[in-house]
Design an enzyme around this catalytic site. Structure first.
Site, PDB file in Angstrom:
ATOM      1  CB  ALA A   1      12.622 -56.063  20.493  1.00 39.87           C
TER       2      ALA A   1
ATOM      3  CE1 TYR B   1       2.730 -49.655  25.099  1.00 39.33           C
ATOM      4  CE2 TYR B   1       3.669 -50.349  23.114  1.00 39.33           C
ATOM      5  CZ  TYR B   1       3.605 -50.267  24.241  1.00 39.33           C
ATOM      6  OH  TYR B   1       4.498 -51.209  25.188  1.00 39.33           O
TER       7      TYR B   1
ATOM      8  N   GLY C   1       6.673 -57.100  27.123  1.00 45.13           N
ATOM      9  CA  GLY C   1       6.209 -57.462  25.875  1.00 45.13           C
ATOM     10  C   GLY C   1       6.766 -56.894  24.775  1.00 45.13           C
ATOM     11  CG  ASP C   2       7.263 -52.716  24.405  1.00 41.64           C
ATOM     12  OD1 ASP C   2       6.544 -52.550  23.596  1.00 41.64           O
ATOM     13  OD2 ASP C   2       7.042 -52.282  25.576  1.00 41.64           O
ATOM     14  CB  SER C   3      11.968 -57.174  26.003  1.00 46.10           C
ATOM     15  OG  SER C   3      11.335 -57.749  26.811  1.00 46.10           O
TER      16      SER C   3
END
Length: 478
Positions: A267, A142, A262-264
């Site tokens: 991950a 980030y 985007g994080d999901s």
């Protein structure tokens, strides 16, 4: 599954949602007045990626991040404590925080505070130990300095090639390291990283494919998956034809909260690679998971801690095609529920004909299928030929099938106790005496019918014919 834990490394933020209603404007300016009814805190940035990874893996997840010794930093520590093993790095400045003010499901404004960045200097032995044990690594950048830290990059570089690394990049962050297994920019990030002007009117897959191939070569990585929102994702490993994983139909509107998508995605991709999956499998599963994540409410639906009591919310509706939701909707409008069951191993014309006729008997059709263990118990150790996930997917693709339910027992009796269909259908190759489930259907007021079955069509006959052909030609049945 690779032996060590999944390690998430990157910049953590504190995310705060202030949610309420806005029914009037202020008298001194044309801006809405938000009556705040709830305040929710959660770990954001790499913290959200780690939280989602812990949900997916069901195993230990290690989070390496920089945190300040301030109120926001302590709050993030508390939020992560029950979900991951936290390995903190020193921070210069204060922990970043993002405050979103929302009303009626819509974000009105975001307030950003905190200037913290990872501090230079030694990272300590716990970081090296965590990375040495890692079965896979997710880098969630980030732009706050963790991935630019020289010691972190040295340790990660020593792992590249032997341990799967998924790198979710940031425009203000450090470049992914060579031999990273998969990099996951979104379309805008890939354009910015590639640096070339897009062709006029080129908003399709071609531009994303060019950008991804450029970045594979520039970064010297295994693959680049460009996420394309509701169009899915495109994967390039360099030269050759790119791989596209389409997004499933979710009914998501333009107002859907895509925060954290985007994080999901990253991950889920890391989870699949951690389990030994291929990169194409990782991208496919990541698209499916990210789509479901957004459909369920995005980051705002991730459980955090509320600082004020709030009225309970109804549970989120399951995605379309979930059997209990389909049945509920049909019954609410007075419709008839039709169900049928079987192994459906190697779907053939006889199955399709019977399913089409069954659907015409009511307002929805639920197909109950035997799990893999159930099929083995019924048909023998060499069956099923097709795993239950694929059988369910093929059946769900038929226009006449509204939902699929899986049962583990030898018969669907227990499932029918809950489903209680108005009509239970079987092919006419069954006799009335064979239908042990008939009793439970009738006890709940339903009826049992047999439908014509196309002569000569059965999975057992198809299998026998293939094996006979293979034996005649001296081949093997695979």
């Amino acid at each position: 599954m690779r032996g060590g834990p999944l390690v998430v490394i990157g910049d953590v933020l504190l995310d705060v949602d202030l949610e309420g209603s806005a029914e009037r404007l202020t008298p001194d300016a044309p801006v809405p007045v938000v009556d705040c009814q709830r305040e929710r805190h959660r770990a954001g940035g790499a913290g959200l990626a780690a939280t989602l990874a812990a949900r997916l893996t069901g195993r230990d997840v290690v989070m390496i991040t920089a945190l300040g010794d301030d109120r926001s930093g302590r709050r993030v520590r508390d939020l992560l404590a029950s979900r991951v093993e936290l390995v903190p790095l020193p921070m210069r400045g204060t922990t970043p925080s993002k405050i979103r003010v929302r009303a009626a499901g819509q974000s009105l404004v975001r307030l950003d505070t905190g200037d913290g960045r990872a501090a230079d200097g030694p990272v300590g032995p716990r970081v090296a130990t965590a990375l040495e044990r890692a079965g896979a690594v997710l880098v969630s950048d980030y732009g706050r300095g963790v991935t630019a830290h020289p010691e972190i990059r040295r340790l990660l570089a020593g792992m590249s090639g032997r341990t799967p690394i998924v790198w979710d990049p940031h425009p203000r962050g450090a470049a992914p390291l060579p031999r990273t297994r998969l990099v996951t920019p979104n379309r805008a990030e890939a354009r910015a990283f590639a640096g070339d002007e897009p062709a006029a009117g080129d908003e399709g897959f071609a531009q994303a494919a060019r950008d991804a191939a450029t970045l594979v070569a520039r970064w010297e990585v295994g693959g680049v998956a460009v996420t394309l929102g509701d169009r899915g994702a495109l994967l390039s490993v360099g030269d050759g034809v790119p791989f596209v994983a389409p997004a499933p139909e979710t009914g998501i509107t333009d107002r859907a909260d895509t925060c954290g998508a985007g994080d999901s995605f990253a991950a889920a991709a890391a989870h699949v690679l951690h389990g030994g999956g291929l990169v194409t499998e990782a991208v496919t599963e990541a698209v499916r998971y990210a789509s479901a994540f957004v459909a369920a409410g995005g980051a705002g639906a991730v459980s955090g801690t509320e600082t004020r009591p709030a009225a309970p919310e109804p549970p989120a509706a399951p995605a379309g095609g979930e059997p209990w939701e389909v049945v509920r909707r049909v019954r609410e409008r007075g419709g008839r529920v039709v169900a049928t069951g079987g192994c459906f191993d190697l779907l053939h014309a006889g199955h399709v004909s019977m399913l089409r006729e069954a659907r015409r008997l009511g307002d929805c059709l639920v197909v109950c299928i035997n799990s893999d263990a159930s099929v083995r118990a019924l048909k023998g150790p060499d069956r099923p030929l097709v795993p239950v996930s694929d059988r369910a997917r093929v059946l769900s693709a038929l226009e006449c099938v509204d939902a699929v339910a899986v049962f583990d027992e030898l018969t669907p009796v227990e499932l029918l106790e809950r489903l209680r269909p108005d009509v239970w259908v079987k092919g006419a190759d069954y006799s009335g005496g064979d239908l042990v489930e008939a009793g439970v259907v009738r006890r709940h007021g339903g009826e049992v019918v047999l439908l014509p079955y196309l002569d000569g069509r059965s999975t057992s006959r198809l299998v026998a014919r293939v094996r006979e052909t293979a034996s005649t030609h001296g081949g093997e049945t695979r």
